[in-house]
Structures are given as C-alpha cells and as structure tokens.
Write a protein that holds these residues in place. Structure first.
Motif, PDB file in Angstrom:
ATOM      1  N   ALA A   1      -6.824   2.027  -6.114  1.00 46.98           N
ATOM      2  CA  ALA A   1      -8.286   2.060  -6.001  1.00 46.98           C
ATOM      3  C   ALA A   1      -8.762   1.316  -4.763  1.00 46.98           C
ATOM      4  O   ALA A   1      -9.874   1.547  -4.281  1.00 46.98           O
ATOM      5  CB  ALA A   1      -8.922   1.448  -7.250  1.00 46.98           C
ATOM      6  N   ASP A   2      -7.925   0.410  -4.245  1.00 47.72           N
ATOM      7  CA  ASP A   2      -8.245  -0.315  -3.011  1.00 47.72           C
ATOM      8  C   ASP A   2      -7.885   0.574  -1.824  1.00 47.72           C
ATOM      9  O   ASP A   2      -6.713   0.826  -1.580  1.00 47.72           O
ATOM     10  CB  ASP A   2      -7.461  -1.623  -2.943  1.00 47.72           C
ATOM     11  N   ARG A   3      -8.872   0.986  -1.058  1.00 51.71           N
ATOM     12  CA  ARG A   3      -8.645   1.998  -0.030  1.00 51.71           C
ATOM     13  C   ARG A   3      -8.552   1.455   1.397  1.00 51.71           C
ATOM     14  O   ARG A   3      -8.235   2.202   2.318  1.00 51.71           O
ATOM     15  CB  ARG A   3      -9.777   3.041  -0.074  1.00 51.71           C
ATOM     16  N   GLU A   4      -8.797   0.160   1.593  1.00 50.19           N
ATOM     17  CA  GLU A   4      -8.840  -0.356   2.955  1.00 50.19           C
ATOM     18  C   GLU A   4      -7.462  -0.362   3.616  1.00 50.19           C
ATOM     19  O   GLU A   4      -7.325  -0.095   4.807  1.00 50.19           O
ATOM     20  CB  GLU A   4      -9.413  -1.785   2.969  1.00 50.19           C
ATOM     21  N   PHE A   5      -6.427  -0.665   2.830  1.00 50.24           N
ATOM     22  CA  PHE A   5      -5.070  -0.737   3.371  1.00 50.24           C
ATOM     23  C   PHE A   5      -4.198   0.380   2.791  1.00 50.24           C
ATOM     24  O   PHE A   5      -4.385   0.806   1.655  1.00 50.24           O
ATOM     25  CB  PHE A   5      -4.437  -2.093   3.049  1.00 50.24           C
ATOM     26  N   GLY A   6      -3.227   0.815   3.584  1.00 51.00           N
ATOM     27  CA  GLY A   6      -2.307   1.859   3.147  1.00 51.00           C
ATOM     28  C   GLY A   6      -1.031   1.274   2.611  1.00 51.00           C
ATOM     29  O   GLY A   6      -0.990   0.100   2.263  1.00 51.00           O
TER      30      GLY A   6
ATOM     31  N   GLU B   1      -0.195   3.197 -14.103  1.00 55.83           N
ATOM     32  CA  GLU B   1      -1.209   4.216 -13.814  1.00 55.83           C
ATOM     33  C   GLU B   1      -1.006   4.809 -12.425  1.00 55.83           C
ATOM     34  O   GLU B   1      -1.103   6.037 -12.234  1.00 55.83           O
ATOM     35  CB  GLU B   1      -2.611   3.604 -13.936  1.00 55.83           C
ATOM     36  N   ASP B   2      -0.708   3.957 -11.451  1.00 49.74           N
ATOM     37  CA  ASP B   2      -0.525   4.452 -10.086  1.00 49.74           C
ATOM     38  C   ASP B   2       0.793   5.212  -9.940  1.00 49.74           C
ATOM     39  O   ASP B   2       0.885   6.163  -9.150  1.00 49.74           O
ATOM     40  CB  ASP B   2      -0.612   3.293  -9.095  1.00 49.74           C
ATOM     41  N   ALA B   3       1.806   4.817 -10.706  1.00 51.68           N
ATOM     42  CA  ALA B   3       3.056   5.585 -10.721  1.00 51.68           C
ATOM     43  C   ALA B   3       2.801   6.976 -11.291  1.00 51.68           C
ATOM     44  O   ALA B   3       3.323   7.979 -10.780  1.00 51.68           O
ATOM     45  CB  ALA B   3       4.120   4.868 -11.552  1.00 51.68           C
ATOM     46  N   ALA B   4       1.972   7.045 -12.315  1.00 52.51           N
ATOM     47  CA  ALA B   4       1.616   8.337 -12.912  1.00 52.51           C
ATOM     48  C   ALA B   4       0.829   9.188 -11.925  1.00 52.51           C
ATOM     49  O   ALA B   4       0.975  10.421 -11.880  1.00 52.51           O
ATOM     50  CB  ALA B   4       0.819   8.125 -14.196  1.00 52.51           C
TER      51      ALA B   4
ATOM     52  N   CYS C   1       6.547   1.804  -8.718  1.00 54.37           N
ATOM     53  CA  CYS C   1       5.249   1.390  -8.200  1.00 54.37           C
ATOM     54  C   CYS C   1       5.027  -0.093  -8.461  1.00 54.37           C
ATOM     55  O   CYS C   1       5.230  -0.578  -9.579  1.00 54.37           O
ATOM     56  CB  CYS C   1       4.137   2.208  -8.847  1.00 54.37           C
ATOM     57  N   GLU C   2       4.602  -0.810  -7.413  1.00 57.15           N
ATOM     58  CA  GLU C   2       4.358  -2.245  -7.501  1.00 57.15           C
ATOM     59  C   GLU C   2       2.890  -2.600  -7.294  1.00 57.15           C
ATOM     60  O   GLU C   2       2.567  -3.687  -6.814  1.00 57.15           O
ATOM     61  CB  GLU C   2       5.222  -2.985  -6.475  1.00 57.15           C
ATOM     62  N   SER C   3       1.992  -1.707  -7.687  1.00 57.95           N
ATOM     63  CA  SER C   3       0.570  -2.018  -7.609  1.00 57.95           C
ATOM     64  C   SER C   3       0.251  -3.254  -8.451  1.00 57.95           C
ATOM     65  O   SER C   3       0.966  -3.572  -9.407  1.00 57.95           O
ATOM     66  CB  SER C   3      -0.261  -0.835  -8.105  1.00 57.95           C
ATOM     67  N   ALA C   4      -0.829  -3.940  -8.094  1.00 64.51           N
ATOM     68  CA  ALA C   4      -1.198  -5.195  -8.759  1.00 64.51           C
ATOM     69  C   ALA C   4      -1.922  -4.936 -10.074  1.00 64.51           C
ATOM     70  O   ALA C   4      -3.149  -4.826 -10.110  1.00 64.51           O
ATOM     71  CB  ALA C   4      -2.066  -6.034  -7.838  1.00 64.51           C
ATOM     72  N   GLY C   5      -1.144  -4.787 -11.154  1.00 58.81           N
ATOM     73  CA  GLY C   5      -1.726  -4.622 -12.481  1.00 58.81           C
ATOM     74  C   GLY C   5      -1.880  -3.194 -12.947  1.00 58.81           C
ATOM     75  O   GLY C   5      -1.985  -2.923 -14.145  1.00 58.81           O
TER      76      GLY C   5
END
Length: 286
Positions: free
Chosen positions: A236-241, A270-273, A262-266
């Motif tokens: 959901a954070d779009r500023e960085f790739g 969901e992001d892996a899905a 996926c190692e997203s913060a929390g």
C-alpha cells in the motif's frame, strides 16, 4: 518444482484471524491461498523438534513448503575468527530446524564488510562457506540448501555478484535474491521489466544450471537512504519500489519456478497473495 508464494513469519492478520501459535502457521498461510512459509529464526533457533514435526505434519497435509531464515548474527566475513567460525554452528542449528519442518532451504545474511575491503570480506566469506558446507555434509545434512541473501545496506556483504560468488562454492548453494534489497542498496535501480531481466540474466550467466530457475526470492517494498535499506514497507506504500508486477510477468514468460517469500511489514501474507494473483493473471494471458 512449481512456483510457490508465502509470507516471512506471521503478519498482523494472524492474530486478527484467531490464530495463536506457530502450529497454526500452515493453516493461516493455506487459508490465504499460499503454499510456502519462511520460519523466522533471526534471533536464534529456539524451535523445539517436537513442535517442528507437528508443524511439518500440518504443512504437508495442506501443501505448504517451509524454509528457515537463519539467525541474523551470522557473520561470514568477521575479522573476529571465533565469530566467523561460530556462524557455522548457527547454520547447523538452522539445518536441523528446517529438516524437522519438512523443508530444505536455509536463508542467511552474510554479514557486513566491516573495516576491510569488499574483496577481503568476500575471501573470508568464501572460506566460511566452504567450511559450512563441509560441516553440514559431515553432520548428514547433504540435502539442505544454503541460500545466501542479497543485502540492502551498502556496507553489507551481499551484492548480486557477491552472492553469486558464494554460490560457486558448491552447486547446492542457491541464491536468495531479495529484489527489495537490491533496489534499496542501488538507490531505486529496479524501475521496469528490463531491470529485473538484467538480474535474472546475470544469475543464469553465473550459475548456468537449475538454480537459475529454482532460486529463492524475498520481496517487499523498502524505504532507503544514501546508505541503502531503511525499513520494509507494505504494497500500500507507493513511494518506494520495486514494483512486483513486472517480475511476475517475467517469471511467467521464462517459466521460472522460485519460492517467493514476501517480507512486507505486517501484510506479508496479503501481499504474497497479491503477487500470486498477478502471476496467475499473466498465466491466463499466456
């Protein structure tokens, strides 16, 4: 081997959905439509064998493949010989844990360069890697794959070429390509499909075997500064790739089959899905 997607550890939704212990991890992952899970031993291998075997039984039933992230204090190139060689013991503990979990991949950080040149640090790391491989073989862990990870901070040992050099020690040593780390250490270098392709091409050129197809992946958006990685973000954070879609399209086009963690913060599950959905959308177009 087919491509797999999963989270690194348990995210925010784990407890929100009523799950409580690591025994629930396979059910949580599978419920999110995922088929991989990376067990986090960053602060030490504290997983009891009995617990690991119970997790493995459930993971096998649900088709979830486990890997293990070894302790963060592994230091392959430390100037302190005791610390450098002590890293071998942490790898051995991680190998025992991943086998009990029914998996075969141990992912680890190589450590920092410290007060030495990158060349000197790599030379020490190569020696440690050879000793690590030999120790695992002697202990009966010939089937365990050691996966050195590309790192996100400029001072760390772990450029793409440094990781590929470590993989030359033995054909079982398989790279963990953390695209977020590579993007962060090189100040946003992954901007499009061609940038991803250059990384995959370099890996194929260097390895020239199945590891270039069945490698390991860490993925997340990462905020960075001049020194490289600062912190992991969410999709959901779009500023960085970096952006995940071009990579998913490329993996489909080239018929590659890595394990993608996926190692997203929390929001790692969901992001892996989300990545899995991207990949499947390209699959339908193909």
């Amino acid at each position: 081997m087919s491509i797999r997607f999963g989270p690194a550890g348990t995210g925010d939704s784990f407890k929100q959905m009523g799950f409580k212990t690591s025994l629930d991890a396979p059910r949580w992952a599978a419920g999110m439509g995922l088929d991989a899970f990376e067990y986090q031993c960053g602060r030490g291998v504290r997983l009891k064998e009995e617990t690991a075997r119970a997790i493995a039984h459930e993971a096998q039933r649900l088709g979830v493949l486990f890997s293990v992230h070894a302790p963060y204090y592994i230091s392959m190139s430390s100037l302190e010989e005791e610390k450098r060689l002590g890293s071998i013991g942490y790898a051995l503990q991680s190998a025992a844990a991943v086998r009990a979990l029914g998996g075969s991949r141990v992912i680890f950080h190589s450590g920092s360069c410290g007060k030495q040149s990158r060349e000197a640090a790599l030379e020490k790391a190569l020696d440690t890697m050879e000793k690590m491989r030999k120790t695992l073989d002697e202990a009966g862990y010939e089937d365990i794959l050691l996966c050195p990870e590309t790192m996100g901070k400029v001072g760390q040992l772990g450029t793409l070429d440094e990781v590929l050099a470590l993989c030359q020690v033995d054909k079982r040593i398989t790279p963990c390509i953390d695209f977020g780390h590579l993007n962060a250490r090189d100040q946003g270098s992954i901007r499009n499909k061609a940038d991803y392709a250059a990384i995959l091409d370099r890996m194929e050129e260097s390895l020239a075997d199945e590891r270039a197809k069945n490698f390991h992946v860490h993925f997340s958006r990462i905020e960075y500064t001049a020194g490289g990685e600062k912190r992991h973000l969410t999709f959901a954070d779009r500023e960085f790739g970096p952006e995940p879609e071009p990579l998913m399209e490329l993996l489909k086009e080239r018929a590659l089959s890595p394990v993608i963690i996926c190692e997203s913060a929390g929001t790692q599950a969901e992001d892996a899905a989300t990545m899995r959905a991207y990949y499947q959308s390209f699959e339908k177009q193909g």
